[in-house]
Scaffold this motif. Structure first.
Motif, PDB file in Angstrom:
ATOM      1  N   MET A  13     -21.327 -13.671 -89.405  1.00 39.33           N
ATOM      2  CA  MET A  13     -20.701 -13.190 -88.171  1.00 39.33           C
ATOM      3  C   MET A  13     -20.051 -14.368 -87.445  1.00 39.33           C
ATOM      4  O   MET A  13     -20.649 -15.418 -87.284  1.00 39.33           O
ATOM      5  CB  MET A  13     -21.762 -12.569 -87.264  1.00 39.33           C
ATOM      6  N   LYS A  14     -18.816 -14.160 -86.975  1.00 36.82           N
ATOM      7  CA  LYS A  14     -18.154 -15.187 -86.163  1.00 36.82           C
ATOM      8  C   LYS A  14     -18.620 -15.036 -84.721  1.00 36.82           C
ATOM      9  O   LYS A  14     -18.495 -13.972 -84.122  1.00 36.82           O
ATOM     10  CB  LYS A  14     -16.643 -15.037 -86.236  1.00 36.82           C
ATOM     11  N   VAL A  15     -19.199 -16.104 -84.167  1.00 39.83           N
ATOM     12  CA  VAL A  15     -19.666 -16.078 -82.791  1.00 39.83           C
ATOM     13  C   VAL A  15     -18.439 -16.211 -81.898  1.00 39.83           C
ATOM     14  O   VAL A  15     -17.769 -17.244 -81.887  1.00 39.83           O
ATOM     15  CB  VAL A  15     -20.667 -17.221 -82.536  1.00 39.83           C
ATOM     16  N   ARG A  16     -18.141 -15.175 -81.134  1.00 41.20           N
ATOM     17  CA  ARG A  16     -16.865 -15.102 -80.422  1.00 41.20           C
ATOM     18  C   ARG A  16     -16.847 -15.935 -79.154  1.00 41.20           C
ATOM     19  O   ARG A  16     -15.903 -16.668 -78.883  1.00 41.20           O
ATOM     20  CB  ARG A  16     -16.569 -13.634 -80.094  1.00 41.20           C
ATOM     21  N   SER A  17     -17.886 -15.796 -78.333  1.00 40.90           N
ATOM     22  CA  SER A  17     -17.838 -16.372 -76.991  1.00 40.90           C
ATOM     23  C   SER A  17     -19.241 -16.703 -76.519  1.00 40.90           C
ATOM     24  O   SER A  17     -20.169 -15.920 -76.718  1.00 40.90           O
ATOM     25  CB  SER A  17     -17.179 -15.378 -76.029  1.00 40.90           C
ATOM     26  N   LEU A  18     -19.390 -17.854 -75.862  1.00 42.86           N
ATOM     27  CA  LEU A  18     -20.683 -18.184 -75.270  1.00 42.86           C
ATOM     28  C   LEU A  18     -20.954 -17.312 -74.050  1.00 42.86           C
ATOM     29  O   LEU A  18     -22.080 -16.854 -73.834  1.00 42.86           O
ATOM     30  CB  LEU A  18     -20.719 -19.665 -74.881  1.00 42.86           C
ATOM     31  N   GLY A  19     -19.940 -17.039 -73.257  1.00 44.90           N
ATOM     32  CA  GLY A  19     -20.126 -16.278 -72.032  1.00 44.90           C
ATOM     33  C   GLY A  19     -20.626 -14.870 -72.256  1.00 44.90           C
ATOM     34  O   GLY A  19     -21.339 -14.311 -71.415  1.00 44.90           O
ATOM     35  N   THR A  20     -20.240 -14.258 -73.378  1.00 42.49           N
ATOM     36  CA  THR A  20     -20.666 -12.885 -73.671  1.00 42.49           C
ATOM     37  C   THR A  20     -21.582 -12.818 -74.886  1.00 42.49           C
ATOM     38  O   THR A  20     -21.787 -11.743 -75.448  1.00 42.49           O
ATOM     39  CB  THR A  20     -19.439 -11.985 -73.909  1.00 42.49           C
ATOM     40  N   LEU A  21     -22.143 -13.969 -75.288  1.00 40.04           N
ATOM     41  CA  LEU A  21     -22.969 -14.020 -76.497  1.00 40.04           C
ATOM     42  C   LEU A  21     -24.063 -12.959 -76.490  1.00 40.04           C
ATOM     43  O   LEU A  21     -24.243 -12.200 -77.456  1.00 40.04           O
ATOM     44  CB  LEU A  21     -23.580 -15.418 -76.635  1.00 40.04           C
ATOM     45  N   PHE A  22     -24.834 -12.893 -75.411  1.00 39.44           N
ATOM     46  CA  PHE A  22     -25.982 -11.994 -75.388  1.00 39.44           C
ATOM     47  C   PHE A  22     -25.552 -10.535 -75.290  1.00 39.44           C
ATOM     48  O   PHE A  22     -26.162  -9.653 -75.907  1.00 39.44           O
ATOM     49  CB  PHE A  22     -26.921 -12.393 -74.248  1.00 39.44           C
TER      50      PHE A  22
ATOM     51  N   GLU B  82     -12.102 -15.555 -70.538  1.00 35.65           N
ATOM     52  CA  GLU B  82     -11.950 -16.115 -71.880  1.00 35.65           C
ATOM     53  C   GLU B  82     -11.132 -17.399 -71.797  1.00 35.65           C
ATOM     54  O   GLU B  82     -10.013 -17.400 -71.283  1.00 35.65           O
ATOM     55  CB  GLU B  82     -11.254 -15.119 -72.803  1.00 35.65           C
ATOM     56  N   ARG B  83     -11.697 -18.491 -72.282  1.00 29.70           N
ATOM     57  CA  ARG B  83     -10.968 -19.762 -72.326  1.00 29.70           C
ATOM     58  C   ARG B  83     -10.382 -19.981 -73.709  1.00 29.70           C
ATOM     59  O   ARG B  83     -10.846 -19.401 -74.702  1.00 29.70           O
ATOM     60  CB  ARG B  83     -11.897 -20.920 -71.955  1.00 29.70           C
ATOM     61  N   ALA B  84      -9.377 -20.805 -73.790  1.00 27.64           N
ATOM     62  CA  ALA B  84      -8.742 -21.098 -75.076  1.00 27.64           C
ATOM     63  C   ALA B  84      -9.756 -21.733 -76.022  1.00 27.64           C
ATOM     64  O   ALA B  84     -10.661 -22.452 -75.589  1.00 27.64           O
ATOM     65  CB  ALA B  84      -7.547 -22.035 -74.862  1.00 27.64           C
ATOM     66  N   PRO B  85      -9.635 -21.480 -77.328  1.00 29.52           N
ATOM     67  CA  PRO B  85     -10.619 -22.005 -78.276  1.00 29.52           C
ATOM     68  C   PRO B  85     -10.756 -23.515 -78.275  1.00 29.52           C
ATOM     69  O   PRO B  85     -11.815 -24.045 -78.625  1.00 29.52           O
ATOM     70  CB  PRO B  85     -10.126 -21.517 -79.647  1.00 29.52           C
ATOM     71  N   ASP B  86      -9.685 -24.229 -77.873  1.00 24.99           N
ATOM     72  CA  ASP B  86      -9.741 -25.692 -77.880  1.00 24.99           C
ATOM     73  C   ASP B  86      -9.966 -26.282 -76.491  1.00 24.99           C
ATOM     74  O   ASP B  86      -9.921 -27.499 -76.311  1.00 24.99           O
ATOM     75  CB  ASP B  86      -8.453 -26.265 -78.472  1.00 24.99           C
ATOM     76  N   ALA B  87     -10.238 -25.437 -75.510  1.00 29.67           N
ATOM     77  CA  ALA B  87     -10.599 -25.923 -74.173  1.00 29.67           C
ATOM     78  C   ALA B  87     -12.064 -26.339 -74.166  1.00 29.67           C
ATOM     79  O   ALA B  87     -12.876 -25.821 -74.941  1.00 29.67           O
ATOM     80  CB  ALA B  87     -10.362 -24.829 -73.138  1.00 29.67           C
ATOM     81  N   PRO B  88     -12.462 -27.281 -73.316  1.00 27.34           N
ATOM     82  CA  PRO B  88     -13.879 -27.669 -73.244  1.00 27.34           C
ATOM     83  C   PRO B  88     -14.784 -26.461 -73.005  1.00 27.34           C
ATOM     84  O   PRO B  88     -14.475 -25.590 -72.181  1.00 27.34           O
ATOM     85  CB  PRO B  88     -13.912 -28.640 -72.065  1.00 27.34           C
TER      86      PRO B  88
END
Length: 528
Positions: free
Chosen positions: A1-10, A163-169
């Protein structure tokens, strides 16, 4: 599974129907009254609630949120809440001195600091007001001058996820800081989640988490390992997670929920050695994982012998905060069967991660590649290297050499392509491997739970021996030296006398002060 986002992980793992239950050794500092058992919907709700509180404190997209608190898994939950707002969490250990925290906070310039009364009080005792370095201080455990309590911010609804850009901190973690002030390492969604976590979330035979597993983690949750571990293990959906924040108080939760996989700090494995008997909580473990530092043969051997399962495995991973895992090796009972060897098998850290990591050994002066069998600096090429050091871009840039990252470790590449660790460059001892000497001494001298060999120009290397009671069997020590290079008389200390980082690593420069050996080393320290 590709982990999409830390903010919505759970939220995402709940939506997938994953039903993992989390057991804690103590309540979260983020939710001290909510017990020690959480299902994932409750964890997801806590993250959303925390995002609402941080938003009420003024946190928004692009802001930095520093987190400094007692070790626990809620470092990850606060990080997810900040990321949900489009902010960048910076996870800092409360083992850092107030002076170090002051420097790091000045570099970060955070909008908010999430912390505890103990951290703020410690700062005041050293004449440092941490609240003056940030826009807003949120105190987890009550009121404090210059801070707002988390309780006063609860109940505010979170805004929609950003949602932040994939290459943003995405997240800032700090290095261990064994040789000085830690570096602030910046990872992105692409490096940390789409790279490191996604690779670990790939289902592989034996070494991947299974649906039937009770997976235990006893690490430093401010460390760069915590977020990718959480994302990957939840993606694989084990039956239970056991989260240990305090190694000294872990036995009850381990016995109530015996793990089948364990990942822990090397120092934690050492502290848990008394529990490796036949009736201990590790009797059902099929897989141990170690990623933080060198592990020594007696420790690995004891844990592989502690399980009643046939063929338990020890997965030894070598990596760095800046890069994630670089090499791996699986150790078995058979590999560790022969004790007291002069050249222990634990120094062989295996091969680069297939398809993602390349490794070479170079001359530290010319950076020309060296042939197999010749010691040199280890460089790696991997797509998941961090994108910078906060406030130290020149230092980050200096570790690159024509597309290769300088690990600062000294090692040897074998003719078959494996990697053998010798030392950190700053800690090297000419003609010898200090780490290997530490392996041998721990394996040969009963009662030694840790050994640190310090090399200083112009003097014989000094072994610092850590025992549980500060005493040493002198005859065993003398017998152990028959094929070792000349060593000075050992310095014997207890565990508590040794200065350590938040991950339990020895602060070697501070240890030199403790044993009065000065700060001169053979290494340059240019790449630490």
């Amino acid at each position: 599974m590709k982990v999409r986002s830390l903010g919505t992980l759970f939220d995402d793992v709940v939506a997938r129907g994953i039903r993992t239950v989390v057991h804690l050794d103590r309540p979260l500092d983020l939710a001290p009254l909510r017990g020690t058992r959480f299902d994932l919907p409750a964890v997801a709700a806590l993250v959303r609630e925390t995002a609402g509180a941080l938003h009420a404190a003024g946190v928004g997209p692009g802001d930095s949120v520093a987190v400094v608190k007692e070790n626990h898994w809620d470092y990850v939950l606060i990080a997810a809440a900040a990321a949900r707002l489009g902010a960048v969490p910076a996870l800092l250990s409360d083992h850092l001195t107030p002076e170090s925290l002051q420097v790091l906070l000045k570099r970060l310039e955070p909008t908010a600091l999430v912390t505890s009364r103990a951290v703020l009080d410690d700062g005041h005792e050293h004449g440092i007001d941490l609240t003056s370095l940030v826009g807003c201080t949120v105190c987890l455990d009550g009121e404090q001058p210059g801070a707002v309590s988390l309780a006063s911010l609860r109940g505010n609804p979170p805004p929609p996820p950003v949602e932040r850009a994939p290459d943003a901190p995405l997240v800032v973690n700090h290095t261990s800081g064994t040789t000085g002030l830690p570096k602030l390492v910046v990872h992105t969604t692409r490096t940390l989640l789409h790279g490191i976590a996604a690779a670990e979330a790939t289902r592989l035979p034996v070494v991947s988490t299974r649906a039937s597993d009770t997976a235990c983690s006893a690490i430093a949750f401010s460390h760069g390992r915590a977020v990718p571990w959480t994302a990957s293990v939840l993606s694989l959906g084990p039956r239970e997670l056991v989260v240990v924040s305090d190694a000294e108080k872990a036995e009850p939760v381990l016995r109530e929920h015996p793990p089948t996989t364990v990942e822990a700090l090397p120092s934690t494995y050492v502290r848990w050695m008394p529990m490796t008997g036949p009736d201990g909580p590790f009797r059902g473990v099929r897989l141990y994982v170690s990623t933080f530092d060198a592990m020594h043969p007696p420790t690995v051997r004891a844990y592989l012998g502690a399980t009643a399962r046939r063929g338990p495995l020890w997965l030894q991973v070598w990596g760095q905060t800046e890069t994630g895992p670089l090499t791996f090796r699986v150790l078995t009972r058979r590999a560790l069967a022969a004790a007291e060897r002069r050249h222990p098998t634990t120094r062989d850290l295996g091969r680069p991660v297939p398809g993602r990591t390349r490794l070479k050994v170079v001359d530290p002066r010319t950076f020309a590649e060296l042939p197999p069998g010749t010691p040199g600096l280890v460089l790696v090429r991997t797509p998941v290297v961090c994108v910078g050091y906060v406030g130290e871009h020149d230092r980050w840039h200096a570790k690159w050499n024509d597309g290769w990252w300088n690990t600062g470790d000294v090692g040897v590449r074998t003719p078959l392509g494996a990697f053998r660790l010798l030392d950190r460059e700053v800690d090297l001892i000419p003609g010898h491997s200090g780490v290997e000497l530490e392996d041998v001494i721990e394996d040969r001298v009963p009662g030694v739970v840790e050994c640190v060999v310090l090399g200083t120009p112009g003097t014989t290397p000094v072994p610092v021996l850590v025992t549980r009671d500060g005493t040493l069997d002198v005859w065993a020590w003398r017998a152990a030296q028959y094929d070792l290079p000349p060593l000075a008389e050992p310095v014997v200390l207890t565990w508590e006398q040794v200065p350590r980082t938040g991950t339990g690593k020895v602060r070697r420069m501070e240890l030199r002060q403790v044993v009065h050996r000065g700060q001169d080393t053979y290494g340059t320290g240019l790449w630490t």
